[in-house]
Scaffold this active site. Structure first.
Site, PDB file in Angstrom:
ATOM      1  N   GLU A 100       6.863  -3.794  -9.400  1.00 13.67           N
ATOM      2  CA  GLU A 100       8.231  -3.994  -8.922  1.00 13.67           C
ATOM      3  C   GLU A 100       8.232  -4.738  -7.588  1.00 13.67           C
ATOM      4  O   GLU A 100       9.059  -5.622  -7.353  1.00 13.67           O
ATOM      5  CB  GLU A 100       8.948  -2.647  -8.753  1.00 13.67           C
ATOM      6  CG  GLU A 100       9.027  -1.832 -10.026  1.00 13.67           C
ATOM      7  CD  GLU A 100       7.847  -0.869 -10.204  1.00 13.67           C
ATOM      8  OE1 GLU A 100       8.072   0.202 -10.775  1.00 13.67           O
ATOM      9  OE2 GLU A 100       6.716  -1.190  -9.795  1.00 13.67           O
TER      10      GLU A 100
ATOM     11  N   TYR B 102      -7.894   0.501  -1.937  1.00 11.08           N
ATOM     12  CA  TYR B 102      -6.795   0.984  -2.761  1.00 11.08           C
ATOM     13  C   TYR B 102      -5.417   0.914  -2.110  1.00 11.08           C
ATOM     14  O   TYR B 102      -4.427   0.604  -2.758  1.00 11.08           O
ATOM     15  CB  TYR B 102      -7.044   2.417  -3.232  1.00 11.08           C
ATOM     16  CG  TYR B 102      -8.241   2.578  -4.135  1.00 11.08           C
ATOM     17  CD1 TYR B 102      -8.676   1.541  -4.963  1.00 11.08           C
ATOM     18  CD2 TYR B 102      -8.946   3.759  -4.160  1.00 11.08           C
ATOM     19  CE1 TYR B 102      -9.777   1.692  -5.789  1.00 11.08           C
ATOM     20  CE2 TYR B 102     -10.051   3.927  -4.989  1.00 11.08           C
ATOM     21  CZ  TYR B 102     -10.459   2.888  -5.801  1.00 11.08           C
ATOM     22  OH  TYR B 102     -11.540   3.044  -6.621  1.00 11.08           O
TER      23      TYR B 102
ATOM     24  N   ALA C 197      -9.717  -3.478  -4.101  1.00  7.15           N
ATOM     25  CA  ALA C 197     -10.801  -2.517  -3.877  1.00  7.15           C
ATOM     26  C   ALA C 197     -10.475  -1.578  -2.723  1.00  7.15           C
ATOM     27  O   ALA C 197     -10.914  -0.429  -2.706  1.00  7.15           O
ATOM     28  CB  ALA C 197     -12.113  -3.249  -3.605  1.00  7.15           C
TER      29      ALA C 197
END
Length: 137
Positions: A58, A51, A49
């Protein structure tokens, strides 16, 4: 690398994408790393949340490999995501992959996987003049 191995690596990336936690972007990414001994390590993106705390597929795969004691031996990487076109690793992931590759002195093949096409290139093409462990000497 033979076609059967490429196909196995691509399928591992696609399977990893199914495990992605992407409730905010709905952009499910999977990655698979192939090592010289034939082992494949997969990873998926994990969003948060907050971000900026999200983890790319990867990076997750590299962390899993490093956590298992792998240092070098990276032969190839496959990365796949949604959309009509093959995707490439983001800049941060290129750097993370470079660190693992540099530990073994390899320039891994990167398979950028889309639904109908796979583009192949070397990591050095994606990250020319990379900063890595040798830059600190």
């Amino acid at each position: 690398m033979d076609e059967a191995t490429k196909n196995e690596l691509v399928e591992a990336a696609r399977e990893a994408a199914k495990q992605a936690y992407a409730p905010y972007s709905d952009f499910h990414v999977g990655a698979a790393l192939l090592f010289a001994d034939g082992e494949i390590v997969g990873g998926c993106n994990v969003e948060n949340a907050s971000y900026g705390l999200a983890l790319c597929a990867e990076t997750v795969a590299v962390a899993k490999a490093m956590g298992a004691g792998r240092r070098g031996g990276l032969v190839a990487v496959a990365v796949t995501g949604p959309g009509a076109e093959p995707i490439t690793p983001c800049g941060r992931c290129r750097q993370v992959l470079n660190e693992l590759a540099a530990l073994g002195g390899t320039d891994p093949l990167v398979l950028c996987v889309g639904p109908d096409a796979v583009e192949e290139m070397r990591l050095s093409q994606l990250l020319p003049a990379a900063f890595g462990p040798a830059s600190l000497d």
